[in-house]
Write a protein that holds these residues in place. Structure first.
Motif, PDB file in Angstrom:
ATOM      1  N   GLY A 106       0.789  -1.219   0.000  1.00  0.00           N
ATOM      2  CA  GLY A 106       0.000   0.000   0.000  1.00  0.00           C
ATOM      3  C   GLY A 106       0.822   1.269   0.000  1.00  0.00           C
ATOM      4  N   GLU A 107       2.040   1.174  -0.512  1.00  0.00           N
ATOM      5  CA  GLU A 107       2.912   2.345  -0.556  1.00  0.00           C
ATOM      6  C   GLU A 107       2.675   3.138  -1.840  1.00  0.00           C
ATOM      7  N   SER A 108       2.864   4.407  -1.777  1.00  0.00           N
ATOM      8  CA  SER A 108       2.721   5.245  -2.970  1.00  0.00           C
ATOM      9  C   SER A 108       4.102   5.501  -3.581  1.00  0.00           C
ATOM     10  N   GLY A 109       4.086   6.002  -4.801  1.00  0.00           N
ATOM     11  CA  GLY A 109       5.342   6.331  -5.475  1.00  0.00           C
ATOM     12  C   GLY A 109       5.941   5.187  -6.260  1.00  0.00           C
ATOM     13  N   HIS A 110       5.148   4.110  -6.457  1.00  0.00           N
ATOM     14  CA  HIS A 110       5.620   2.965  -7.226  1.00  0.00           C
ATOM     15  C   HIS A 110       4.650   2.707  -8.376  1.00  0.00           C
ATOM     16  N   LEU A 111       5.078   1.872  -9.296  1.00  0.00           N
ATOM     17  CA  LEU A 111       4.252   1.540 -10.447  1.00  0.00           C
ATOM     18  C   LEU A 111       3.280   0.422 -10.080  1.00  0.00           C
ATOM     19  N   GLN A 112       2.159   0.383 -10.802  1.00  0.00           N
ATOM     20  CA  GLN A 112       1.107  -0.587 -10.519  1.00  0.00           C
ATOM     21  C   GLN A 112       0.653  -1.266 -11.803  1.00  0.00           C
ATOM     22  N   LEU A 113       0.566  -2.590 -11.762  1.00  0.00           N
ATOM     23  CA  LEU A 113       0.044  -3.344 -12.889  1.00  0.00           C
ATOM     24  C   LEU A 113      -1.476  -3.310 -12.858  1.00  0.00           C
ATOM     25  N   THR A 114      -2.082  -3.245 -14.012  1.00  0.00           N
ATOM     26  CA  THR A 114      -3.540  -3.294 -14.119  1.00  0.00           C
ATOM     27  C   THR A 114      -3.914  -4.216 -15.269  1.00  0.00           C
ATOM     28  N   GLY A 115      -5.137  -4.689 -15.266  1.00  0.00           N
ATOM     29  CA  GLY A 115      -5.624  -5.469 -16.391  1.00  0.00           C
ATOM     30  C   GLY A 115      -5.700  -6.947 -16.112  1.00  0.00           C
ATOM     31  N   ASN A 116      -5.570  -7.729 -17.169  1.00  0.00           N
ATOM     32  CA  ASN A 116      -5.760  -9.175 -17.129  1.00  0.00           C
ATOM     33  C   ASN A 116      -4.508  -9.860 -16.572  1.00  0.00           C
ATOM     34  N   ASN A 117      -4.600 -10.357 -15.334  1.00  0.00           N
ATOM     35  CA  ASN A 117      -3.443 -10.999 -14.694  1.00  0.00           C
ATOM     36  C   ASN A 117      -2.936 -12.197 -15.481  1.00  0.00           C
ATOM     37  N   ARG A 118      -3.835 -12.970 -16.042  1.00  0.00           N
ATOM     38  CA  ARG A 118      -3.414 -14.143 -16.817  1.00  0.00           C
ATOM     39  C   ARG A 118      -2.548 -13.710 -17.999  1.00  0.00           C
ATOM     40  N   GLN A 119      -2.978 -12.687 -18.697  1.00  0.00           N
ATOM     41  CA  GLN A 119      -2.212 -12.205 -19.851  1.00  0.00           C
ATOM     42  C   GLN A 119      -0.866 -11.616 -19.415  1.00  0.00           C
ATOM     43  N   ILE A 120      -0.864 -10.954 -18.258  1.00  0.00           N
ATOM     44  CA  ILE A 120       0.400 -10.404 -17.752  1.00  0.00           C
ATOM     45  C   ILE A 120       1.399 -11.532 -17.526  1.00  0.00           C
ATOM     46  N   PHE A 121       0.975 -12.557 -16.802  1.00  0.00           N
ATOM     47  CA  PHE A 121       1.926 -13.606 -16.431  1.00  0.00           C
ATOM     48  C   PHE A 121       2.228 -14.562 -17.578  1.00  0.00           C
ATOM     49  N   GLN A 122       1.338 -14.690 -18.531  1.00  0.00           N
ATOM     50  CA  GLN A 122       1.651 -15.485 -19.716  1.00  0.00           C
ATOM     51  C   GLN A 122       2.686 -14.789 -20.592  1.00  0.00           C
ATOM     52  N   ASN A 123       2.774 -13.485 -20.461  1.00  0.00           N
ATOM     53  CA  ASN A 123       3.704 -12.697 -21.283  1.00  0.00           C
ATOM     54  C   ASN A 123       4.748 -11.972 -20.431  1.00  0.00           C
ATOM     55  N   LEU A 124       4.975 -12.469 -19.228  1.00  0.00           N
ATOM     56  CA  LEU A 124       5.798 -11.711 -18.291  1.00  0.00           C
ATOM     57  C   LEU A 124       7.215 -11.440 -18.793  1.00  0.00           C
ATOM     58  N   ARG A 125       7.889 -12.438 -19.331  1.00  0.00           N
ATOM     59  CA  ARG A 125       9.285 -12.223 -19.748  1.00  0.00           C
ATOM     60  C   ARG A 125       9.397 -11.172 -20.858  1.00  0.00           C
TER      61      ARG A 125
END
Length: 143
Positions: free
Chosen positions: A105-124
């Protein structure tokens, strides 16, 4: 450091060239990374359209007709830290940054949004595409 301002048209053109000529991205994303993602800096949003691991175009302020699977949001300050040649802890890598935002819950960092499955399938390839923002910003840097 590049003379182009982060997220300016010139900067995105340099980024596109960097991603499309990166040998590691060709290995990580070739024929597989076709998920569009967006990058949001404060109120500015840019759609990065990916085609077989290459940036086909960057669309500022995408509208309803454009599609994306996920995105990364943060303030300009967080992005400026992220693209430093030697970024500070927790703004050096998207998962660490997202953890600080989502779990701690800290501020000043980046945040991922959207479809988690697609994020982790394409993480590299997605991580490599983000790391190349640092490479672009530092005229090659030390990646």
């Amino acid at each position: 450091m590049t003379e182009a301002e982060l997220a300016s048209h010139e900067w995105w053109e340099q980024y596109k060239e960097t991603v499309n000529s990166d040998p590691e991205m060709q290995v990580r994303g070739h024929d597989r990374f076709n998920e569009n993602f967006y990058v949001q800096l404060d109120d500015e949003r840019f759609l990065v359209a990916m085609d077989d691991g290459k940036v086909s175009e960057v669309i500022p302020n995408p509208g309803l007709n454009q599609e994306w699977s996920f995105g990364v949001e943060g303030g300009r300050g967080a992005w400026e830290e992220f693209v430093q040649e030697v970024p500070p802890a927790f703004n050096h890598e998207i998962i660490a940054s997202n953890y600080r935002t989502q779990v701690k819950g800290e501020s000043g960092h980046l945040q991922l949004t959207g479809n988690n499955r697609q994020i982790f399938q394409n993480l590299r390839p997605f991580q490599r595409a983000l790391d190349l923002m640092r490479h672009t910003h530092n005229n090659g840097g030390n990646l």
